[in-house]
Each structure stands twice: as C-alpha cells, then as structure tokens.
Motif scaffolding. Structure first.
Motif, PDB file in Angstrom:
ATOM      1  N   PRO A 498       0.818  -0.655   0.240  1.00 14.81           N
ATOM      2  CA  PRO A 498      -0.486   0.049  -0.219  1.00 14.81           C
ATOM      3  C   PRO A 498       0.721   1.388   0.177  1.00 14.81           C
ATOM      4  CG  PRO A 498       0.259  -0.770   2.157  1.00 14.81           C
ATOM      5  CD  PRO A 498       0.765  -1.868   1.286  1.00 14.81           C
ATOM      6  N   ARG A 499       0.183   2.336  -0.451  1.00 18.85           N
ATOM      7  CA  ARG A 499       1.211   3.619  -0.546  1.00 18.85           C
ATOM      8  C   ARG A 499       1.775   3.855   1.419  1.00 18.85           C
ATOM      9  NH1 ARG A 499      -3.568   7.588  -1.138  1.00 18.85           N
ATOM     10  NH2 ARG A 499      -2.385   8.441   1.044  1.00 18.85           N
ATOM     11  N   ARG A 500       2.669   4.806   1.047  1.00 12.49           N
ATOM     12  CA  ARG A 500       3.593   4.706   2.372  1.00 12.49           C
ATOM     13  C   ARG A 500       2.350   6.261   2.884  1.00 12.49           C
ATOM     14  NH1 ARG A 500       7.690   3.353   4.344  1.00 12.49           N
ATOM     15  NH2 ARG A 500       8.796   2.872   2.304  1.00 12.49           N
ATOM     16  N   GLY A 501       2.036   5.587   4.107  1.00 15.66           N
ATOM     17  CA  GLY A 501       1.002   6.731   4.747  1.00 15.66           C
ATOM     18  C   GLY A 501       0.089   6.241   4.572  1.00 15.66           C
ATOM     19  N   LEU A 502      -0.707   5.477   4.175  1.00 22.23           N
ATOM     20  CA  LEU A 502      -1.800   5.283   3.925  1.00 22.23           C
ATOM     21  C   LEU A 502      -2.693   4.304   4.858  1.00 22.23           C
ATOM     22  CD1 LEU A 502      -4.640   5.812   2.076  1.00 22.23           C
ATOM     23  CD2 LEU A 502      -3.830   3.239   0.736  1.00 22.23           C
ATOM     24  N   PRO A 503      -3.731   4.682   5.585  1.00 26.33           N
ATOM     25  CA  PRO A 503      -3.994   4.196   6.934  1.00 26.33           C
ATOM     26  C   PRO A 503      -5.153   3.017   6.251  1.00 26.33           C
ATOM     27  CG  PRO A 503      -5.187   6.517   7.550  1.00 26.33           C
ATOM     28  CD  PRO A 503      -4.463   5.784   5.589  1.00 26.33           C
ATOM     29  N   VAL A 504      -4.637   1.570   6.863  1.00 29.09           N
ATOM     30  CA  VAL A 504      -5.150   0.722   5.668  1.00 29.09           C
ATOM     31  C   VAL A 504      -5.456  -0.515   7.391  1.00 29.09           C
ATOM     32  CG1 VAL A 504      -5.259  -1.758   4.511  1.00 29.09           C
ATOM     33  CG2 VAL A 504      -4.145   0.454   3.936  1.00 29.09           C
ATOM     34  N   MET A 505      -6.849  -0.691   7.335  1.00 26.58           N
ATOM     35  CA  MET A 505      -7.696  -2.097   7.961  1.00 26.58           C
ATOM     36  C   MET A 505      -7.847  -3.507   8.157  1.00 26.58           C
ATOM     37  SD  MET A 505      -9.162   0.084  11.984  1.00 26.58           S
ATOM     38  CE  MET A 505      -9.139  -1.508  12.522  1.00 26.58           C
ATOM     39  N   VAL A 506      -7.302  -3.731   8.302  1.00 30.34           N
ATOM     40  CA  VAL A 506      -7.813  -5.750   7.985  1.00 30.34           C
ATOM     41  C   VAL A 506      -8.223  -5.786   8.602  1.00 30.34           C
ATOM     42  CG1 VAL A 506      -6.864  -7.780   6.633  1.00 30.34           C
ATOM     43  CG2 VAL A 506      -5.855  -5.363   6.088  1.00 30.34           C
ATOM     44  N   VAL A 507      -9.388  -6.731   8.700  1.00 29.06           N
ATOM     45  CA  VAL A 507     -10.673  -7.677   9.347  1.00 29.06           C
ATOM     46  C   VAL A 507     -10.212  -9.522   9.212  1.00 29.06           C
ATOM     47  CG1 VAL A 507     -12.558  -7.747  11.246  1.00 29.06           C
ATOM     48  CG2 VAL A 507     -11.208  -5.249  10.340  1.00 29.06           C
ATOM     49  N   HIS A 508     -10.247 -10.069   9.814  1.00 30.86           N
ATOM     50  CA  HIS A 508     -10.469 -11.092   9.500  1.00 30.86           C
ATOM     51  C   HIS A 508     -11.024 -12.443  10.636  1.00 30.86           C
ATOM     52  CE1 HIS A 508      -9.390 -13.597   5.435  1.00 30.86           C
ATOM     53  NE2 HIS A 508     -10.096 -14.448   5.751  1.00 30.86           N
ATOM     54  N   GLY A 509     -12.294 -12.642   9.640  1.00 29.49           N
ATOM     55  CA  GLY A 509     -12.374 -14.401  10.706  1.00 29.49           C
ATOM     56  C   GLY A 509     -10.801 -15.334  11.133  1.00 29.49           C
ATOM     57  N   ALA A 510     -11.112 -15.195  12.299  1.00 28.64           N
ATOM     58  CA  ALA A 510      -9.778 -16.951  12.814  1.00 28.64           C
ATOM     59  C   ALA A 510     -10.538 -18.191  12.239  1.00 28.64           C
ATOM     60  CB  ALA A 510      -9.919 -17.123  13.823  1.00 28.64           C
ATOM     61  N   ASP A 511     -11.552 -18.429  11.630  1.00 30.58           N
ATOM     62  CA  ASP A 511     -12.339 -19.871  11.177  1.00 30.58           C
ATOM     63  C   ASP A 511     -12.703 -19.658  10.167  1.00 30.58           C
ATOM     64  OD1 ASP A 511     -11.820 -20.587  13.729  1.00 30.58           O
ATOM     65  OD2 ASP A 511     -13.580 -20.533  14.463  1.00 30.58           O
ATOM     66  N   ASP A 512     -12.273 -18.409   9.092  1.00 25.72           N
ATOM     67  CA  ASP A 512     -12.911 -18.416   7.636  1.00 25.72           C
ATOM     68  C   ASP A 512     -12.603 -19.828   7.137  1.00 25.72           C
ATOM     69  OD1 ASP A 512     -13.022 -18.007   4.837  1.00 25.72           O
ATOM     70  OD2 ASP A 512     -12.810 -15.810   5.420  1.00 25.72           O
ATOM     71  N   GLY A 513     -13.231 -20.772   6.607  1.00 21.12           N
ATOM     72  CA  GLY A 513     -12.854 -21.596   5.419  1.00 21.12           C
ATOM     73  C   GLY A 513     -12.339 -21.266   4.028  1.00 21.12           C
ATOM     74  N   LEU A 514     -12.763 -20.556   3.546  1.00 20.29           N
ATOM     75  CA  LEU A 514     -13.793 -20.068   2.511  1.00 20.29           C
ATOM     76  C   LEU A 514     -12.143 -19.830   2.134  1.00 20.29           C
ATOM     77  CD1 LEU A 514     -15.053 -20.777  -0.688  1.00 20.29           C
ATOM     78  CD2 LEU A 514     -15.299 -18.245  -0.033  1.00 20.29           C
ATOM     79  N   ILE A 515     -11.681 -18.306   2.480  1.00 18.70           N
ATOM     80  CA  ILE A 515     -10.028 -17.687   2.181  1.00 18.70           C
ATOM     81  C   ILE A 515      -9.530 -17.928   3.805  1.00 18.70           C
ATOM     82  CG2 ILE A 515      -9.517 -15.204   1.508  1.00 18.70           C
ATOM     83  CD1 ILE A 515     -11.892 -15.280   0.001  1.00 18.70           C
ATOM     84  N   PRO A 516      -9.089 -18.593   3.988  1.00 20.36           N
ATOM     85  CA  PRO A 516      -8.271 -18.558   5.057  1.00 20.36           C
ATOM     86  C   PRO A 516      -6.845 -17.149   5.486  1.00 20.36           C
ATOM     87  CG  PRO A 516      -8.243 -20.393   4.359  1.00 20.36           C
ATOM     88  CD  PRO A 516      -8.424 -19.834   3.666  1.00 20.36           C
ATOM     89  N   MET A 517      -6.851 -16.778   6.870  1.00 23.24           N
ATOM     90  CA  MET A 517      -6.568 -15.884   6.917  1.00 23.24           C
ATOM     91  C   MET A 517      -4.780 -16.000   6.504  1.00 23.24           C
ATOM     92  SD  MET A 517      -6.891 -14.756  11.122  1.00 23.24           S
ATOM     93  CE  MET A 517      -6.212 -15.862  12.177  1.00 23.24           C
ATOM     94  N   ALA A 518      -4.555 -17.279   7.019  1.00 21.20           N
ATOM     95  CA  ALA A 518      -3.409 -17.778   7.340  1.00 21.20           C
ATOM     96  C   ALA A 518      -2.967 -17.981   6.023  1.00 21.20           C
ATOM     97  CB  ALA A 518      -3.119 -19.499   8.303  1.00 21.20           C
ATOM     98  N   PHE A 519      -3.644 -18.072   4.624  1.00 20.66           N
ATOM     99  CA  PHE A 519      -2.611 -17.561   3.901  1.00 20.66           C
ATOM    100  C   PHE A 519      -2.713 -15.980   2.810  1.00 20.66           C
ATOM    101  CE2 PHE A 519      -4.701 -22.402   3.473  1.00 20.66           C
ATOM    102  CZ  PHE A 519      -3.475 -22.604   4.141  1.00 20.66           C
ATOM    103  N   THR A 520      -3.517 -15.236   3.726  1.00 17.89           N
ATOM    104  CA  THR A 520      -3.895 -14.197   2.803  1.00 17.89           C
ATOM    105  C   THR A 520      -3.844 -12.825   3.907  1.00 17.89           C
ATOM    106  OG1 THR A 520      -5.795 -14.165   4.184  1.00 17.89           O
ATOM    107  CG2 THR A 520      -5.845 -15.029   1.209  1.00 17.89           C
ATOM    108  N   SER A 521      -4.892 -12.638   4.742  1.00 18.13           N
ATOM    109  CA  SER A 521      -4.540 -11.265   5.835  1.00 18.13           C
ATOM    110  C   SER A 521      -3.555 -11.139   6.904  1.00 18.13           C
ATOM    111  CB  SER A 521      -6.242 -11.372   6.495  1.00 18.13           C
ATOM    112  OG  SER A 521      -6.553 -10.957   5.428  1.00 18.13           O
ATOM    113  N   VAL A 522      -3.078 -12.316   7.060  1.00 19.66           N
ATOM    114  CA  VAL A 522      -2.123 -12.387   7.671  1.00 19.66           C
ATOM    115  C   VAL A 522      -0.036 -12.339   7.194  1.00 19.66           C
ATOM    116  CG1 VAL A 522      -0.375 -14.019  10.400  1.00 19.66           C
ATOM    117  CG2 VAL A 522      -3.112 -13.835   9.595  1.00 19.66           C
ATOM    118  N   PRO A 523      -0.447 -12.625   6.367  1.00 14.24           N
ATOM    119  CA  PRO A 523       1.214 -12.350   5.968  1.00 14.24           C
ATOM    120  C   PRO A 523       1.500 -11.416   5.090  1.00 14.24           C
ATOM    121  CG  PRO A 523      -0.147 -14.615   4.427  1.00 14.24           C
ATOM    122  CD  PRO A 523      -0.908 -14.342   5.799  1.00 14.24           C
ATOM    123  N   TYR A 524      -0.494 -10.361   4.679  1.00 17.71           N
ATOM    124  CA  TYR A 524      -0.477  -9.502   3.590  1.00 17.71           C
ATOM    125  C   TYR A 524       0.394  -8.894   4.556  1.00 17.71           C
ATOM    126  CZ  TYR A 524      -2.258  -5.128   1.761  1.00 17.71           C
ATOM    127  OH  TYR A 524      -1.559  -4.018   0.869  1.00 17.71           O
TER     128      TYR A 524
END
Length: 609
Positions: A498-524
C-alpha cells in the motif's frame, strides 16, 4: 436516460507531486488517457423506493421469496433493481431474527437519493465494468465524503450494498460501487442475447453490456470469459469508480462543484474479493485515497505463508471432502449421513492416486487432514469449510478462475467445463426467457445458480467429479500450454505494498474456511508492516466467511458475524482521519458464540472500543 460521454480523468500516477506532503491537486494528476464512461443513466429513489432496500425494508429483505416481476420475461429496470438488492442483502448479511442486524450493528435506514450508473473500461481491457454511485439527498456538502467499494465474490453491481452502502449512506456519504469486471452480465450464446445497461434482458447483441466473441453455445460469464483477467485490474476498477463518484457529485450538486480528490474524503471498503480489490487500490500511485478497510480479503502477497487463491482452492476441492471425515461435530448442513458416502469415495480415490495413505476410510481421512495441516489449514478453517464442500463451491470457483486466469473463451476451457441451462438429467439445453430475466438480479457471478449450471464434461467413475478436479489442480504447476496460461494470469494478480502513510485496516475471521487468513491477511499484513506501511490487523475468533449463512441455526450458534467488525473498523479510520484518535493496534478479538436458540448480544461480539 442513456448518454455516452468521454471525460478526461485522473491519471494513475502522481509524478508531478512526488515528494510533497500535501493532498494531490487533481489537475496535476491528469494523464494522457481518458476514462470512457458510457451508457450513463440516472434514477431517483424516493417515496417508498430508497437507496438501501428499494422500499423492501427489513421485512421485505427477510421474505423467503424474492420480489416478483409483473411480466416474468420482461422485468422493468426498477423490478430488476429491487430483486437484485433483495438477493445481495441476503447473500452478504445475516438478517435473521435474533442476528442483531439493524439493532446491534448495521443500518437499514430509509435513505432517499439518486443513482448514477455507467460503464467504464480500464486501459488495455476489452470488456467494461459497471460503476454505480448512490448520492443520498442529505449528502453532507460541508464534509464531502465518498465510500468506494467493490463487490464481494463475483457479484453484480449491488454486491457490496450491505458493506459500503449500509455504513456510508446513513452518514451522508456518497457510495461508489464497481463489479470489478465480474458481475452478472451473463450472455446467452444460444440466443445471442445478454443483459442491457439497465439490468433488463437486452434486445440484441449490440445492446448487451457483455457480448463475447468465440462463444457458440451455452452461457458466457464476464468474470470467466471477458478475456481480460479482471482480477489483475481490481485496483484500477476501484479507482475508476471513485472518479465516477466525483463526476456524479458534480452533476448532483452543481453549485458546489468542482468535486475532486483534494477536497473530498475517500475511504475504500470491501469484503472477500472486494476486500482484495480495495487493497489493490491502496497500492496505486497518487494521493487520492484516504483510508482502506478490507474484510476477509482475497489477496496474495509475495510473503512467507501466502498462497494463491487458485492453489488453495483446488487443493481444498480435492482433499477437503476426505479430510472433513476426520473431524467431529461438523456444522450442519451439509448432512453428514448424506455426504459421507461421497466423501468416502473421494478418500478411496485419493488413496488410489497415492495422494494420501491409509487402508480404510478413517485412516485415509486422517491422512488427508494431516496433509492439509501441513499446508497451513487449521481445524477451524476445515470445519467452517464444510459448507463450501457441501455446496460444491470449491469446484465452481476453480472452474471459473481457471478460465479467467487463462483468458479462455467459453468454448475452450482447458478442463472441458461449460456453463448452460440444464435439463432434469443435467444435460445442457437452451435457456428460456424467464430464466434469462432473473440472471442479472439473482446470479452470483459464479454458477451454478439462477438457472445456470456448471457442465462437467469429464464426469466418470465412482467419484465422478474427480477427473475434472484433477485437471483443474494440474494447472497449478503443470507445464503444458494451458497450465502456463493460467500460471501467467495468476502472476498478474500479485499484490503490491500500500502507499506509504495510507491507513489500512484488515479484518478477518479466524475460522474463515473459504479464504483462510493464514494464506491471505496474515502474511499480507506482516509483509506490509515489515516494509513500514500503516497496516493494522483484527483477527476475529469464531468468525467464518459467510455472514449470510448465519441464518442456518447451527452456524448461528457457532459463529459471530464479521460485518460488525468491518463497520467498527470504518468508524475507527473515519475518526482517525478527523484527528479523534490513533488507529487501533493489531488485535485478536476474543468473541463468544451465542449458542443454540439464543439472540446475539453485544457481549458475544466484544468489539474493541
């Protein structure tokens, strides 16, 4: 009212303003290309036909049957819109009694206003994406704000109404939407007809929003068959929707024009694929975006632990039915007694191919579960994924994305998949006019559904779905021409910082079984934070991917909705932009499932304050 118009728009770069700390002057951001906004039309929504629910309100949205058409073959634009809002609210939000929507969180306020519709095309693309701007009558002209969003999944233009519209419109913000090059502009190749710009069945090919070449029969989908690999342009779709919002505001309030990025707050929000789209928008050059909130985003970063959507989807399609037999207390549905024979057959087939071990189904299931654990799947994701397995969602997603990534025509899928209306025996047949009439409003963008089926030409054997799934999986790391095309398309979707200085919040369910956060939000998030970007991550315990499925009693008892946390994150970034406090820290939110037959209460949610 339809009118084509070519407007010079803001460029994707801000070279002239590099090194400055002030908000960009749009005049300095203009480039040598123009965005074509075509098929423009406006509509009024007042007196029983509001922006959020088309006059349905909570009771109408809770109705088990959709709004009907006076003429089943020829809905009016207003009828198609009302039914699309019904379908998209129910597909995204938990509106069931006791679920808390409209009382504990969210809004179904009667918001009168205007809608501005158009088509836009990103440079290099051959097919357009829809853009829509909703301008409430009480738009706050003293505190100009635009919430820009992208549809979740492959949904149509109203696919983020429960996410962005429900938060922004009651606050006096304009809300800009894009279907991000996917959506429900299906095309019936047998009849040579698609969907018109107003959402009604087109009269001919020329007036169809999406009319692909190279398709001789069946149904073509914009996401799968545009030839554009739209996921690679998700961020640019969002940017063009924001640009269209500024134009629409100038039309709605000409005495207050001009509206530009320098004087208008722009917050991007989306969930699922829409969450991925707004994160891709965050990486674009230029100081045009003020903050981003991404819920359960489909995002792939070049970071440890990250996996591509196509990789983990095809893996789940093959292994998860067997692995779930090794888990106790799966949420219902699917009904275990009904699916166990099918899943047992999958175990045996995987064992015969040497993919798992074990001499009986129990041992084979344990082996499949262990194999998925080794690849980063948690039991929480496997358990919540039972719904995707039961609805055969993995195969549907993989078939669509293989076509999109490889830019294959509808008649040229490398694994032989097609889309068509189907008879009682599953055989493809021509679609009827009443079936075509509901595609735009009822479709999800990825069949099966709304009268369009997924035709698998490879079905055979004791596990008839296996040959097609094996073909889809082979595209991940194969070396033939088709696999290389798919892999090249996947590579085009890798996220940037993301652009430097841009506020970004990511929200993810720990039990997401379709887009697991371990593969997406957490590493990102970890990757972006390590690079010095202002990214915060909320991990929500006992939350899975589909709020809409919390209407199922067993899912309601086990899981909390994710939308309350997306709205809370929007509140926090909005306050932060007002100077009313810092962004929240990374947080693992300890929620409490409400249990069987109980209404949701604030204590269950434990939203950070």
């Amino acid at each position: 009212m339809i009118r084509p118009l070519c407007l010079a728009t803001l460029a994707l770069s801000l070279a002239a303003c590099a090194g400055t700390a002030t908000r960009a002057d749009p005049a300095s951001m203009r480039g040598d290309h123009a965005t074509m906004f075509t098929a423009q039309r406006t509509s009024l929504h007042r007196e029983g036909d509001d922006l959020l629910t088309a006059g349905l309100g909570l009771a109408g949205l809770q109705a088990m049957t959709p709004p009907t058409f006076a003429d089943p073959q020829r809905p009016t634009a207003a009828e198609a819109r009302r039914r699309a809002l019904w379908a998209n609210w129910r597909g995204i939000a938990d509106l069931a009694p006791g679920g808390g929507y409209g009382t504990l969180y969210g809004s179904l306020a009667n918001v009168p206003g205007r809608e501005f519709h158009a088509l836009a095309t990103v440079p290099g693309a051959s097919q357009p994406h829809r853009v829509l701007v909703q301008v409430p009558d009480d738009f706050d002209r003293t505190r100009r704000c635009v919430v820009v969003t992208a549809s979740s999944g492959s949904r149509g233009i109203y696919g983020a109404i429960a996410v962005a519209g429900a938060w922004g419109l009651p606050k006096g913000c304009a809300v800009a939407y894009t279907d991000k090059g996917a959506g429900t502009d299906y095309f019936d190749a047998d009849a040579g007809l698609g969907i018109a710009a107003d959402g009604t069945p087109a009269d001919d090919r020329a007036t169809s929003v999406f009319a692909p070449g190279g398709t001789s029969q069946g149904v073509a989908l914009k996401h799968a068959h545009s030839g554009d690999n739209p996921e690679a342009d998700w961020g640019r779709h969002v940017r063009q929707a924001a640009e269209f919002a500024l134009q629409a505001l100038g039309e709605a309030w000409p005495d207050d024009a001009p509206f530009d990025f320098a004087s208008t707050r722009v917050i991007a929000v989306g969930i699922s694929n829409g969450g991925g789209a707004v994160l891709r928008a965050a990486e674009l050059d230029g100081d045009w975006l003020d903050a981003v909130v991404a819920g359960e985003p489909s995002i792939h970063a070049d970071a440890p632990g990250a996996r591509t959507l196509y990789d983990y989807t095809t893996e789940a399609a093959l292994l998860m039915p067997c692995a779930q037999l090794a888990l106790d207390d799966l949420p219902q549905p699917p009904l275990t007694a009904q699916v166990a024979p099918l899943w047992t057959a999958r175990c045996a087939a995987l064992r015969a191919d040497g993919l798992i071990e074990g001499n009986d189904s129990a041992a084979q299931a344990r082996s499949a579960r262990e194999a998925m654990h080794a690849r980063g799947w948690t039991d929480g994701a496997l358990r919540a994924g039972a719904l995707s397995t039961g609805f055969d969602l993995w195969r549907a997603i993989a078939a669509t994305y293989a076509s999109a990534y490889g830019r294959f025509d509808a008649d040229a899928h490398p694994c032989g998949f097609r889309y068509a209306a189907q008879g009682a025996d599953g055989a493809p047949r021509a679609a009827t006019p009443p079936e075509r009439a509901i595609w735009w409003s009822d479709g999800s963008g990825i069949p099966p559904g709304a009268g369009v089926g997924l035709v698998d030409t490879r079905m055979a054997g004791a596990d008839p779905l296996l040959p097609g799934l094996q073909c889809l999986r082979a595209l991940v790391d194969g070396d033939d021409a088709s696999a290389r095309r798919v892999q090249a398309g996947i590579a085009e979707t890798r996220a940037g910082l993301p652009r430097r200085g841009l506020p970004v919040m990511v929200v993810h369910g720990a039990d997401d079984g379709l887009i697991p956060m371990a593969f997406t939000s957490v590493p990102y998030a970890r990757w972006a934070q390590a690079a010095g970007r202002d990214v915060r991550l909320w991990q929500v315990a006992h939350a899975q991917h589909f709020d809409g499925f919390l209407a199922l009693p067993d899912y309601a008892a086990r899981y909390v909705p994710l939308l309350p946390y997306v709205y809370a994150a929007l509140d926090r970034v909005d306050a932060h932009l007002d100077g009313a406090g810092p962004l929240p820290a990374d947080t693992a939110i300890a929620t409490t499932p409400r249990g069987p037959g109980k209404a949701l209460e604030p204590a269950h949610l434990a939203i950070p304050r």
